[in-house]
Design an enzyme around this catalytic site. Structure first.
Site, short mmCIF file in Angstrom:
data_model
loop_
_atom_site.label_atom_id
_atom_site.label_comp_id
_atom_site.label_asym_id
_atom_site.label_seq_id
_atom_site.Cartn_x
_atom_site.Cartn_y
_atom_site.Cartn_z
N GLU A 1 0.83 -1.21 0.00
CA GLU A 1 0.00 0.00 0.00
C GLU A 1 0.86 1.25 0.00
O GLU A 1 0.57 2.22 -0.71
CB GLU A 1 -0.94 0.02 1.21
CG GLU A 1 -1.96 -1.11 1.26
CD GLU A 1 -3.03 -1.02 0.18
OE1 GLU A 1 -3.02 -0.10 -0.64
OE2 GLU A 1 -3.90 -1.92 0.17
N HIS B 1 -5.68 2.86 3.48
CA HIS B 1 -5.28 1.44 3.49
C HIS B 1 -4.09 1.23 4.42
O HIS B 1 -4.01 0.23 5.13
CB HIS B 1 -4.96 0.96 2.07
CG HIS B 1 -6.13 1.07 1.15
ND1 HIS B 1 -6.06 0.88 -0.21
CD2 HIS B 1 -7.43 1.38 1.41
CE1 HIS B 1 -7.26 1.06 -0.74
NE2 HIS B 1 -8.10 1.37 0.21
N TYR C 1 -4.28 -0.06 12.32
CA TYR C 1 -5.44 -0.42 13.14
C TYR C 1 -5.47 -1.92 13.45
O TYR C 1 -5.74 -2.34 14.58
CB TYR C 1 -6.70 0.03 12.40
CG TYR C 1 -8.01 -0.21 13.11
CD1 TYR C 1 -8.30 0.45 14.31
CD2 TYR C 1 -8.97 -1.05 12.57
CE1 TYR C 1 -9.52 0.25 14.95
CE2 TYR C 1 -10.19 -1.25 13.19
CZ TYR C 1 -10.46 -0.60 14.38
OH TYR C 1 -11.67 -0.79 15.00
N HIS D 1 -9.31 1.79 -8.41
CA HIS D 1 -7.95 2.20 -8.79
C HIS D 1 -7.55 1.56 -10.10
O HIS D 1 -7.02 2.20 -10.99
CB HIS D 1 -6.93 1.79 -7.72
CG HIS D 1 -7.16 2.43 -6.39
ND1 HIS D 1 -6.41 2.15 -5.28
CD2 HIS D 1 -8.09 3.33 -5.98
CE1 HIS D 1 -6.85 2.84 -4.25
NE2 HIS D 1 -7.87 3.57 -4.65
MN MN Z 1 -4.63 1.15 -4.71
FE FE Z 2 -4.57 0.42 -1.71
#
Ligand code: MN
Ligand code: FE
Length: 336
Positions: A78, A112, A118, A219
């Site tokens: 990410e 993300h 988290y 995305h």
């Molecule tokens: Mn992405």
């Molecule tokens: Fe992502």
């Protein structure tokens, strides 16, 4: 009456600060889908996950490894993606409606990354262990290395799109970011994590991956539309040799993702074995190939039709009945 025709590349006459009139409506549509899909990880209740993670017998060793590995892969992937967007794609794609989307995508990548903070916090995972998997697990390392190596041109500070060859380099790297990283390398992990959700186990973590999957679908739809628009405006780039080069890259990526599935699932877990995940990876790769106008290579059936149901979030609430948040259906998830 009209300003100079906007183009994605070779556009020195267009103003990057003038978004109207919009030419690339797909970019605007993906931006609005992103906004409609807004979520944050702390909306997801982790209480049952914490109990299940700490209980001695709820999860097998193999299941724990699958969860940890996917945390390890996604946590680095990410931020790798966020860096790519902000430091390279944004620089070379100056069209204002595309840039508006890129800013939205960058924010979602921050969400993300927040998910892994988290999850580490709530499950009490050792962040060093999760983050070091990039180095300690060979099939994770190989995937990350592959993306880094195949997106080198854009990282070169002197790189500029000036001719057909450099436009091909840009497309090559966009295929690396969007089609391979977000479109193939995320999907064995998605299927593994969502299989827990489907079994009503580790539901909080599973839901977070489900939201990430929903974002990633947009995305990669943006990435594919961007690639297709560049090709349409510059048909000279789309030579048989260049198309073959891209197909070969995608096939190499499939081999790496199959290896990751094998390593993560040496004996399989309930409802999931490495062969089926590998078949899913090939099925997904064919969908990516056809989305950017390349010939499909594998012709496998989808071994997990339930993935399509999960991706179709209009069914989500009835399917799992775990959350009260109202989803907006933005019609953005028409391909997996
Ligand atoms: Mn992405
Ligand atoms: Fe992502």
């Amino acid at each position: 009456m009209s300003s100079p025709e906007k183009t994605i590349l070779f556009n020195s006459s267009t103003d990057p600060n003038k978004i109207l009139p919009i030419k690339y409506h797909w970019a605007r549509t993906h931006y609005k889908s992103g906004v409609a899909n807004n979520w944050t990880p702390d909306e997801v209740n982790m209480q049952r996950d914490i109990e299940q993670w700490k209980a001695p017998n709820t999860l097998t060793e193999d299941e724990r490894r699958v969860i940890l590995w996917n945390m390890g892969f996604f946590s680095t992937a990410e931020s790798l993606t966020a860096n790519n967007i902000v430091l390279t794609v944004y620089k070379h794609i100056t069209n204002p409606e595309c840039r508006q989307y890129l800013l939205r995508q960058a924010y979602e990548e921050a969400i993300h990354t927040d998910t892994f903070i988290y999850c580490c916090d709530s499950l009490g995972l050792d962040p060093e262990e999760v983050y070091s998997m990039y180095n300690t697990i060979p099939s994770i390392h190989e995937k990350d290395d592959f993306v880094v190596s195949l997106t080198k041109s854009l990282m070169d500070p002197d790189f500029a799109v000036t001719d057909t060859a450099s436009a091909q380099k840009l497309i090559h790297d966009l295929v690396g970011y969007y089609v391979i990283m977000e479109g193939i390398f995320f999907y064995a992990g998605f299927v593994m994590m969502l299989s827990f959700l489907r079994r009503n186990t580790m539901v909080g973590v599973g839901e977070q991956f489900q939201y990430i999957l929903r974002d990633e679908s947009v995305h990669l739809a943006f990435g594919a539309d961007l690639i297709n628009a560049i090709v349409q405006e510059n048909p000279g780039v789309w030579t048989p040799e260049f198309k073959q080069e891209l197909v070969d890259l995608i096939k190499q990526a499939v081999v790496l993702e199959e290896k990751y599935a094998e390593d993560a699932l040496p004996k399989g877990i309930l409802g999931l074995n490495a062969d089926a995940v590998k078949q899913y990876v090939r099925y997904v790769a064919d969908r990516r190939l056809e989305r950017i106008g390349l010939d499909i290579q594998y012709k496998d059936e989808n071994p997990f039709p339930w993935m399509s149901e999960i991706i179709d979030l209009k069914k989500e609430k009835n399917f799992f009945e775990t959350r009260v948040t109202e989803y907006q259906s933005s019609g953005s998830l028409n391909w997996d």
